[in-house]
Enzyme design. Structure first.
Site, PDB file in Angstrom:
ATOM      1  N   CYS A  48     137.871  37.565  -0.406  1.00 14.21           N
ATOM      2  CA  CYS A  48     137.809  36.468  -1.371  1.00 14.21           C
ATOM      3  C   CYS A  48     139.093  36.376  -2.186  1.00 14.21           C
ATOM      4  O   CYS A  48     139.693  35.315  -2.316  1.00 14.21           O
ATOM      5  CB  CYS A  48     136.591  36.685  -2.274  1.00 14.21           C
ATOM      6  SG  CYS A  48     136.420  35.420  -3.522  1.00 14.21           S
ATOM      7  N   CYS A  91     138.501  32.758  -0.829  1.00  8.17           N
ATOM      8  CA  CYS A  91     138.192  31.761  -1.856  1.00  8.17           C
ATOM      9  C   CYS A  91     139.356  31.453  -2.806  1.00  8.17           C
ATOM     10  O   CYS A  91     139.673  30.283  -3.051  1.00  8.17           O
ATOM     11  CB  CYS A  91     137.026  32.225  -2.735  1.00  8.17           C
ATOM     12  SG  CYS A  91     135.936  33.459  -2.038  1.00  8.17           S
ATOM     13  N   TYR A 150     133.417  25.166   7.544  1.00  6.40           N
ATOM     14  CA  TYR A 150     134.044  24.766   6.283  1.00  6.40           C
ATOM     15  C   TYR A 150     135.482  25.240   6.163  1.00  6.40           C
ATOM     16  O   TYR A 150     136.323  24.555   5.573  1.00  6.40           O
ATOM     17  CB  TYR A 150     133.176  25.196   5.081  1.00  6.40           C
ATOM     18  CG  TYR A 150     133.304  26.646   4.656  1.00  6.40           C
ATOM     19  CD1 TYR A 150     134.212  27.031   3.686  1.00  6.40           C
ATOM     20  CD2 TYR A 150     132.506  27.638   5.218  1.00  6.40           C
ATOM     21  CE1 TYR A 150     134.327  28.350   3.278  1.00  6.40           C
ATOM     22  CE2 TYR A 150     132.597  28.949   4.817  1.00  6.40           C
ATOM     23  CZ  TYR A 150     133.509  29.314   3.850  1.00  6.40           C
ATOM     24  OH  TYR A 150     133.623  30.615   3.459  1.00  6.40           O
ATOM     25  N   GLU A 207     138.499  22.744   5.319  1.00  5.22           N
ATOM     26  CA  GLU A 207     139.319  22.937   4.109  1.00  5.22           C
ATOM     27  C   GLU A 207     140.797  23.050   4.453  1.00  5.22           C
ATOM     28  O   GLU A 207     141.652  22.449   3.788  1.00  5.22           O
ATOM     29  CB  GLU A 207     138.851  24.198   3.376  1.00  5.22           C
ATOM     30  CG  GLU A 207     137.490  24.005   2.726  1.00  5.22           C
ATOM     31  CD  GLU A 207     136.941  25.256   2.047  1.00  5.22           C
ATOM     32  OE1 GLU A 207     136.079  25.108   1.177  1.00  5.22           O
ATOM     33  OE2 GLU A 207     137.361  26.378   2.385  1.00  5.22           O
ATOM     34  N   ASP A 221     129.152  40.258   3.894  1.00  4.25           N
ATOM     35  CA  ASP A 221     129.384  39.563   5.168  1.00  4.25           C
ATOM     36  C   ASP A 221     128.957  40.401   6.370  1.00  4.25           C
ATOM     37  O   ASP A 221     128.548  39.863   7.390  1.00  4.25           O
ATOM     38  CB  ASP A 221     130.887  39.248   5.328  1.00  4.25           C
ATOM     39  CG  ASP A 221     131.304  38.015   4.563  1.00  4.25           C
ATOM     40  OD1 ASP A 221     130.505  37.514   3.736  1.00  4.25           O
ATOM     41  OD2 ASP A 221     132.450  37.557   4.770  1.00  4.25           O
ATOM     42  N   THR A 266     130.875  34.805  -1.488  1.00  2.00           N
ATOM     43  CA  THR A 266     131.092  35.834  -2.494  1.00  2.00           C
ATOM     44  C   THR A 266     129.903  36.016  -3.441  1.00  2.00           C
ATOM     45  O   THR A 266     129.458  37.142  -3.664  1.00  2.00           O
ATOM     46  CB  THR A 266     132.408  35.540  -3.247  1.00  2.00           C
ATOM     47  OG1 THR A 266     133.457  36.017  -2.418  1.00  2.00           O
ATOM     48  CG2 THR A 266     132.477  36.204  -4.602  1.00  2.00           C
ATOM     49  N   ALA A 281     130.029  24.886  -2.040  1.00  5.24           N
ATOM     50  CA  ALA A 281     130.970  23.754  -2.008  1.00  5.24           C
ATOM     51  C   ALA A 281     131.884  23.909  -0.809  1.00  5.24           C
ATOM     52  O   ALA A 281     132.152  25.027  -0.370  1.00  5.24           O
ATOM     53  CB  ALA A 281     131.787  23.721  -3.287  1.00  5.24           C
ATOM     54  N   HIS A 340     127.737   9.306 -19.557  1.00  7.02           N
ATOM     55  CA  HIS A 340     128.410   8.086 -19.141  1.00  7.02           C
ATOM     56  C   HIS A 340     129.819   8.017 -19.700  1.00  7.02           C
ATOM     57  O   HIS A 340     130.016   8.355 -20.855  1.00  7.02           O
ATOM     58  CB  HIS A 340     127.601   6.880 -19.630  1.00  7.02           C
ATOM     59  CG  HIS A 340     128.122   5.585 -19.121  1.00  7.02           C
ATOM     60  ND1 HIS A 340     127.996   5.216 -17.800  1.00  7.02           N
ATOM     61  CD2 HIS A 340     128.797   4.597 -19.749  1.00  7.02           C
ATOM     62  CE1 HIS A 340     128.566   4.029 -17.643  1.00  7.02           C
ATOM     63  NE2 HIS A 340     129.057   3.634 -18.790  1.00  7.02           N
ATOM     64  N   GLU A 388     126.346  11.238 -13.367  1.00 14.39           N
ATOM     65  CA  GLU A 388     125.172  10.526 -13.897  1.00 14.39           C
ATOM     66  C   GLU A 388     124.382   9.834 -12.784  1.00 14.39           C
ATOM     67  O   GLU A 388     123.205   9.546 -12.925  1.00 14.39           O
ATOM     68  CB  GLU A 388     125.562   9.519 -14.983  1.00 14.39           C
ATOM     69  CG  GLU A 388     126.347   8.329 -14.495  1.00 14.39           C
ATOM     70  CD  GLU A 388     126.697   7.346 -15.622  1.00 14.39           C
ATOM     71  OE1 GLU A 388     125.833   7.095 -16.480  1.00 14.39           O
ATOM     72  OE2 GLU A 388     127.835   6.851 -15.651  1.00 14.39           O
TER      73      GLU A 388
HETATM   74  P1  FAD Z   1     135.104  41.490   1.889  1.00 12.79           P
HETATM   75  O1  FAD Z   1     135.407  40.761   0.652  1.00 12.79           O
HETATM   76  O2  FAD Z   1     135.682  40.985   3.157  1.00 12.79           O
HETATM   77  O3  FAD Z   1     135.558  42.996   1.653  1.00 12.79           O
HETATM   78  C1  FAD Z   1     135.514  43.959   2.668  1.00 12.79           C
HETATM   79  C2  FAD Z   1     136.591  44.968   2.394  1.00 12.79           C
HETATM   80  O4  FAD Z   1     136.383  46.108   3.234  1.00 12.79           O
HETATM   81  C3  FAD Z   1     137.996  44.460   2.738  1.00 12.79           C
HETATM   82  O5  FAD Z   1     138.823  44.593   1.615  1.00 12.79           O
HETATM   83  C4  FAD Z   1     138.450  45.337   3.895  1.00 12.79           C
HETATM   84  O6  FAD Z   1     139.834  45.607   3.874  1.00 12.79           O
HETATM   85  C5  FAD Z   1     137.637  46.609   3.647  1.00 12.79           C
HETATM   86  N1  FAD Z   1     137.404  47.419   4.854  1.00 12.79           N
HETATM   87  C6  FAD Z   1     136.952  46.995   6.067  1.00 12.79           C
HETATM   88  N2  FAD Z   1     136.804  48.044   6.898  1.00 12.79           N
HETATM   89  C7  FAD Z   1     137.175  49.157   6.209  1.00 12.79           C
HETATM   90  C8  FAD Z   1     137.230  50.542   6.532  1.00 12.79           C
HETATM   91  N3  FAD Z   1     136.858  51.002   7.716  1.00 12.79           N
HETATM   92  N4  FAD Z   1     137.679  51.393   5.569  1.00 12.79           N
HETATM   93  C9  FAD Z   1     138.035  50.956   4.346  1.00 12.79           C
HETATM   94  N5  FAD Z   1     137.994  49.656   3.990  1.00 12.79           N
HETATM   95  C10 FAD Z   1     137.563  48.766   4.907  1.00 12.79           C
HETATM   96  N6  FAD Z   1     133.134  32.471  -0.273  1.00 12.79           N
HETATM   97  C11 FAD Z   1     132.751  31.729  -1.331  1.00 12.79           C
HETATM   98  O7  FAD Z   1     131.749  32.056  -1.977  1.00 12.79           O
HETATM   99  N7  FAD Z   1     133.464  30.624  -1.721  1.00 12.79           N
HETATM  100  C12 FAD Z   1     134.587  30.219  -1.065  1.00 12.79           C
HETATM  101  O8  FAD Z   1     135.199  29.228  -1.431  1.00 12.79           O
HETATM  102  C13 FAD Z   1     135.002  30.993   0.044  1.00 12.79           C
HETATM  103  N8  FAD Z   1     136.131  30.662   0.728  1.00 12.79           N
HETATM  104  C14 FAD Z   1     136.533  31.422   1.776  1.00 12.79           C
HETATM  105  C15 FAD Z   1     137.688  31.055   2.451  1.00 12.79           C
HETATM  106  C16 FAD Z   1     138.131  31.783   3.512  1.00 12.79           C
HETATM  107  C17 FAD Z   1     139.396  31.362   4.229  1.00 12.79           C
HETATM  108  C18 FAD Z   1     137.411  32.948   3.928  1.00 12.79           C
HETATM  109  C19 FAD Z   1     137.891  33.769   5.080  1.00 12.79           C
HETATM  110  C20 FAD Z   1     136.265  33.332   3.249  1.00 12.79           C
HETATM  111  C21 FAD Z   1     135.811  32.568   2.178  1.00 12.79           C
HETATM  112  N9  FAD Z   1     134.649  32.902   1.484  1.00 12.79           N
HETATM  113  C22 FAD Z   1     134.239  32.134   0.424  1.00 12.79           C
HETATM  114  C23 FAD Z   1     133.787  34.028   1.917  1.00 12.79           C
HETATM  115  C24 FAD Z   1     134.000  35.262   1.045  1.00 12.79           C
HETATM  116  O9  FAD Z   1     135.371  35.578   0.985  1.00 12.79           O
HETATM  117  C25 FAD Z   1     133.207  36.427   1.640  1.00 12.79           C
HETATM  118  O10 FAD Z   1     131.850  36.025   1.796  1.00 12.79           O
HETATM  119  C26 FAD Z   1     133.239  37.652   0.730  1.00 12.79           C
HETATM  120  O11 FAD Z   1     134.568  38.094   0.545  1.00 12.79           O
HETATM  121  C27 FAD Z   1     132.406  38.779   1.361  1.00 12.79           C
HETATM  122  O12 FAD Z   1     132.494  39.938   0.576  1.00 12.79           O
HETATM  123  P2  FAD Z   1     132.269  41.366   1.224  1.00 12.79           P
HETATM  124  O13 FAD Z   1     132.259  42.330   0.103  1.00 12.79           O
HETATM  125  O14 FAD Z   1     131.121  41.348   2.151  1.00 12.79           O
HETATM  126  O15 FAD Z   1     133.542  41.607   2.151  1.00 12.79           O
END
Ligand code: FAD
Length: 454
Positions: A44, A49, A180, A184, A305, A313, A343, A438, A443
């Site tokens: 994120c 995001c 999305y 975007e 995820d 997020t 969104a 308004h 609205e």
């Molecule tokens: P992540 O945030 O992906 O964190 C996982 C972390 O684990 C990473 O930092 C990675 O490096 C680390 N990791 C992985 N494997 C290992 C390992 N073996 N050892 C140590 N570390 C490791 N969501 C929204 O709500 N609004 C938005 O507008 C939006 N826009 C997005 C736009 C894009 C282009 C993308 C790709 C995603 C977007 N998302 C958005 C989705 C959002 O980013 C994810 O849903 C969110 O980050 C998921 O969080 P998480 O904690 O599951 O994983």
């Protein structure tokens, strides 16, 4: 809470879910470490995001400057300049600031940050390089990763990850995908003056969104310079001159300066060794958990995820709070996945909460559908040919609002408030008795009186 493990909890991944879980658990008195291989804040903050929204703002500025003419402001066209490296550099500075904030949040909560890639040695032990760490509980919060289809020339195709660090903008771009992220990025590129074509193999993009919203968005995006080509997919890409030749499934070829794929994301579980321990992955590759984020191995939980729930997020953050409370607090709560507002920051934006009309028809019988389409007031003077759409889906028997959908400026901001009302069980009568603000677009949501369909 002490036992013979190094920590009460180790979280793998300092992304949205991992940081929240680590911080909340440490604040509850647990001894917590988080292992991160790449960047604090995860997808994120670094490649999701946040930088995406900054790019969306940047890409909208050109249009804002053009629109200003109708209000008496003049910026001569030959003096308009856009510098991509400036936008990327400023975005990078902001991301570094956020990385620092995440570090301080974790450190101030007493969480140990371990930099490196984690893999399981046994169900309570993780290896990071030559070091190993034990914990009573281990949570997999490793997120997801873009998947590019296996076509010849795949190495020429960028994912969203690389788009955030593009050294320069091409003159033309092809964006491949119908979700999305594809929509975007197509908007970002077109807004910045890149001749952009979005290719999608299905007959209408944004699967999962309300059909009216999908069709309406498809009619608005070309006005912003995004060329849409549905029913076609990429079969091969090859370098040609300074750019690429893209071979399409309809037998045609396109020349372009950049090919980006946003064709899906897979759970990031590489090298963790989960299956060897008995943690199951489903057919889609996501970690299988129960409603308490528990895998089949008692010490291992997973969220965000990587478990295949809506990849957003706020979902990962909410899951982290539920899990922290279960592991170190006082509750066995479960997540409520209803009425998650989302969104799409295409231009104009989409904001949506609750059921689509198709979903509501399947699950709720007789409905009343309210729909309004109009020109946003701002564009009466700007002269821009942009329209907005609002739609409410109401269950006839109870009068409950089941879905609210919008395409238009600030749709994401507007729909958030509706999500609160819908969570509280708002009926159409509540909407009708609410006075509008308004003059706003919002609205319109409280002034739609006559159903357009049942
Ligand atoms: P992540 O945030 O992906 O964190 C996982 C972390 O684990 C990473 O930092 C990675 O490096 C680390 N990791 C992985 N494997 C290992 C390992 N073996 N050892 C140590 N570390 C490791 N969501 C929204 O709500 N609004 C938005 O507008 C939006 N826009 C997005 C736009 C894009 C282009 C993308 C790709 C995603 C977007 N998302 C958005 C989705 C959002 O980013 C994810 O849903 C969110 O980050 C998921 O969080 P998480 O904690 O599951 O994983």
């Amino acid at each position: 809470m002490s036992d013979n493990h190094d920590y009460d909890l180790i979280v793998i991944g300092a992304g949205s879910g991992g940081v929240r879980l680590a911080r909340m658990s440490a604040q509850r008195g647990a001894r917590v470490a988080v292992i991160e291989s790449r960047y604090l804040g995860g997808t994120c903050v670094n490649v999701g995001c946040v930088p995406k929204k900054l790019f969306v703002y940047g890409s909208h500025m050109g249009e804002d400057i053009e629109d200003a003419a109708g209000y008496g402001w003049s910026v001569p066209a030959d003096q308009m300049r856009f510098d991509w490296p400036t936008l990327v550099a400023n975005k990078n500075t902001e991301i570094e600031r956020l990385n620092g904030i995440y570090r301080r949040l974790l450190e101030n909560a007493g969480v140990t940050i371990i930099e490196g890639t984690a893999s399981f040695t046994d169900s309570n032990t993780l290896a990071v390089g030559d070091a190993s760490y034990t914990a009573k509980h281990i949570t997999v919060a490793t997120g997801s990763w873009p998947v590019t289809p296996d076509v010849p020339g795949k190495e020429c195709i960028l994912s969203s990850n690389e788009m955030f660090y593009l050294p320069q903008l091409p003159r033309q771009a092809v964006v491949w995908g119908g979700g999305y992220i594809a929509v975007e990025f197509a908007g970002i590129l077109a807004g910045l003056g890149v001749e952009t074509t979005l290719l999608y193999r299905g007959d209408m993009f944004l699967r999962g969104f309300d059909d009216d919203i999908r069709r309406f968005t498809a009619s608005e995006l070309p006005k912003k310079g995004v060329k849409l080509r549905f029913g076609v997919t990429i079969e091969a890409v090859r370098s040609e001159g300074a750019g690429y030749a893209v071979q399409l499934s309809d037998g045609t070829e396109m020349a372009t300066g950049l090919v980006m794929a946003a064709t899906g994301r897979r759970a990031l579980v590489d090298g963790l060794g989960l299956e060897e321990l008995g943690v199951q992955l489903n057919a889609g590759g996501h970690v299988v958990v129960d409603q308490h984020f528990q895998t089949a191995v008692p010490s291992i939980t997973a969220l965000g995820d990587v478990i295949g729930t809506p990849q957003l997020t706020p979902v990962a953050l909410a899951q982290a709070m539920v899990l922290s409370r279960r592991l170190f607090g006082d509750g066995e709560g479960v997540m409520d996945y209803t009425c998650i507002a989302t969104a799409v920051f295409c231009q104009p934006n989409i904001g949506t909460v609750g059921l689509t009309e198709a979903e509501a028809r399947e699950s709720h019988g007789k409905l009343r559908i309210y729909r309004s389409e109009f020109k946003p007031m701002k564009h009466t003077l700007s002269g821009r040919d942009e329209r907005s759409l609002m739609k409410l889906i109401v269950e006839d028997s109870t009068d409950r609002v089941l879905g609210a959908h919008m395409v238009g400026p600030d749709a994401g901001e507007i729909v958030q408030g509706l999500a609160v009302a819908m969570k509280a069980g708002a009926t159409k009568a509540h909407f009708d008795s609410t006075l509008g603000i308004h003059p706003t677009s919002a609205e319109e949501f409280v002034t739609m009186r006559e159903p357009v369909a049942e």
